[in-house]
Write a protein that holds these residues in place. Structure first.
Motif, PDB file in Angstrom:
ATOM      1  N   GLY A  95       0.854  -1.186   0.000  1.00 12.85           N
ATOM      2  CA  GLY A  95       0.000   0.000   0.000  1.00 12.85           C
ATOM      3  C   GLY A  95       0.888   1.232   0.000  1.00 12.85           C
ATOM      4  N   LYS A  96       0.648   2.117   0.983  1.00 12.70           N
ATOM      5  CA  LYS A  96       1.451   3.359   1.020  1.00 12.70           C
ATOM      6  C   LYS A  96       2.733   3.196   1.826  1.00 12.70           C
ATOM      7  N   ASN A  97       2.886   2.010   2.410  1.00 10.81           N
ATOM      8  CA  ASN A  97       4.031   1.771   3.284  1.00 10.81           C
ATOM      9  C   ASN A  97       5.221   1.276   2.463  1.00 10.81           C
ATOM     10  N   GLU A  98       6.186   2.154   2.245  1.00 14.60           N
ATOM     11  CA  GLU A  98       7.381   1.711   1.507  1.00 14.60           C
ATOM     12  C   GLU A  98       8.308   0.975   2.470  1.00 14.60           C
ATOM     13  N   VAL A  99       8.446  -0.311   2.218  1.00 16.41           N
ATOM     14  CA  VAL A  99       9.173  -1.177   3.146  1.00 16.41           C
ATOM     15  C   VAL A  99      10.626  -1.345   2.703  1.00 16.41           C
ATOM     16  N   LEU A 100      10.858  -1.349   1.394  1.00 15.38           N
ATOM     17  CA  LEU A 100      12.229  -1.380   0.866  1.00 15.38           C
ATOM     18  C   LEU A 100      12.384  -0.179  -0.064  1.00 15.38           C
ATOM     19  N   SER A 101      13.367   0.656   0.227  1.00 15.04           N
ATOM     20  CA  SER A 101      13.485   1.930  -0.486  1.00 15.04           C
ATOM     21  C   SER A 101      14.685   1.976  -1.422  1.00 15.04           C
ATOM     22  N   GLY A 102      14.965   0.843  -2.056  1.00 10.53           N
ATOM     23  CA  GLY A 102      16.088   0.825  -2.990  1.00 10.53           C
ATOM     24  C   GLY A 102      17.286   0.136  -2.358  1.00 10.53           C
ATOM     25  N   ILE A 103      17.269  -1.185  -2.438  1.00 12.58           N
ATOM     26  CA  ILE A 103      18.340  -1.969  -1.798  1.00 12.58           C
ATOM     27  C   ILE A 103      19.332  -2.433  -2.855  1.00 12.58           C
ATOM     28  N   ASP A 104      20.607  -2.152  -2.612  1.00 11.00           N
ATOM     29  CA  ASP A 104      21.704  -2.669  -3.440  1.00 11.00           C
ATOM     30  C   ASP A 104      22.545  -3.577  -2.554  1.00 11.00           C
ATOM     31  N   LEU A 105      22.782  -4.782  -3.031  1.00  8.81           N
ATOM     32  CA  LEU A 105      23.574  -5.709  -2.209  1.00  8.81           C
ATOM     33  C   LEU A 105      24.301  -6.696  -3.116  1.00  8.81           C
ATOM     34  N   LYS A 106      25.542  -6.940  -2.788  1.00  5.37           N
ATOM     35  CA  LYS A 106      26.317  -7.954  -3.537  1.00  5.37           C
ATOM     36  C   LYS A 106      26.765  -9.042  -2.573  1.00  5.37           C
ATOM     37  N   VAL A 107      26.654 -10.278  -3.017  1.00  3.59           N
ATOM     38  CA  VAL A 107      27.089 -11.415  -2.206  1.00  3.59           C
ATOM     39  C   VAL A 107      27.992 -12.285  -3.071  1.00  3.59           C
ATOM     40  N   ASN A 108      29.183 -12.581  -2.554  1.00  7.95           N
ATOM     41  CA  ASN A 108      30.100 -13.451  -3.303  1.00  7.95           C
ATOM     42  C   ASN A 108      29.760 -14.909  -3.085  1.00  7.95           C
TER      43      ASN A 108
END
Ligand code: ADP
Length: 243
Positions: free
Chosen positions: A12-25
């Motif tokens: 809905g209006k609740n932004e729970v993830l606001s642009g996640i960048d992640l790298k895992v080797n």
């Protein structure tokens, strides 16, 4: 090996993830920490599309999925890359430990029953449940059920195992047996992302620690560095509260 880029998710209006960048080797164990409600579980669920991100790109190995434009086949392909271990185990109640582990192999991976059975027995032995093959979940302790959950994830031979607070539903005396199984798997070099509140465990087992708050990654780094010398005030406050 895994790259998340610009992952966003709102309910809905609740932004729970606001642009996640992640790298895992490959072979890395990543622990995700953060206060309740910061979006950790949602992020994990987005990686195998139990939740559909609103936007962003998920890459695992040489497979890449753009969350805004893809077909059903792409989602199927993405899901094959990971396996989830749930907080509440999510076992089939009417199936035995062995049948629970075999299920994904037979139904999803189309392995023959005989082979699935053999592989599942070996995995249940590995997590210390060789004597409980024919027990139903109701006949097992929480720790044993979670170890079935871990064997089930391993059976799929995924590129990455996603653990969603694997010990938080357990009585304190059962936490150790599950953590020691996870530790053992980590030593085998399986790539893992673990959402956890077990700080000691995260510090000991993880190669990389990510601190989330309010739908963003506030800080990440090596466990020693992040636990001893957190740079960001939000990380400092969180670590003070829980240690
Ligand atoms: P964490 O794992 O860090 O505790 P979650 O990812 O579980 O955080 O939740 C983040 C926020 O998203 C919370 O405010 C939660 O209420 C909300 N949320 C999670 N799943 C849903 C859902 N299926 N529908 C609506 N809101 C949700």
């Amino acid at each position: 090996m895994i790259a998340l880029s610009g992952i966003k998710k709102s309910f809905g209006k609740n932004e729970v993830l606001s642009g996640i960048d992640l790298k895992v080797n490959r072979g890395e164990v990543v622990a995700i920490l953060g206060p309740s409600g910061s979006g950790k579980t949602t992020l994990l669920r987005c990686i195998n599309y139990l939740e559909k991100p609103d936007s962003g790109v998920i890459s695992i190995g040489d497979f890449k999925l753009n969350c805004r434009q893809h077909g059903k086949k792409d989602v199927h392909a993405l899901r094959q890359k990971s396996a989830m271990v749930f907080q509440q185990y999510n076992l089939f109640r009417h199936k035995t430990a062995l049948e629970n582990v075999m299920e994904g192999l037979v139904v999803v991976r189309k392995v023959s029953k005989a082979e699935a059975r053999e592989r599942s027995i070996a995995l249940l032995e590995k997590v210390g449940l060789g004597a409980k093959l024919n027990a139903y979940p109701s006949e097992l302790s929480g720790g044993q059920q979670q170890r079935v959950g871990i064997a089930r994830a391993l059976a799929l031979n995924p590129e990455v195992i996603l653990f969603d607070e694997p010990t938080s539903a357990l009585d304190p005396e059962l936490v150790g047996e599950v953590l020691s199984v996870i530790r053992q798997i980590a030593e085998e070099g399986i790539t893992m992302i673990i959402v956890t509140h077990e700080m000691g465990f995260a510090q000991e087992v993880a190669n990389h620690v990510v601190f989330m708050d309010g739908g963003v990654i506030v800080e990440e780094g090596e466990p020693k560095q992040l636990f001893r010398y957190p740079k960001e005030e939000r990380t400092q406050q969180f670590l003070k509260r829980i240690t």
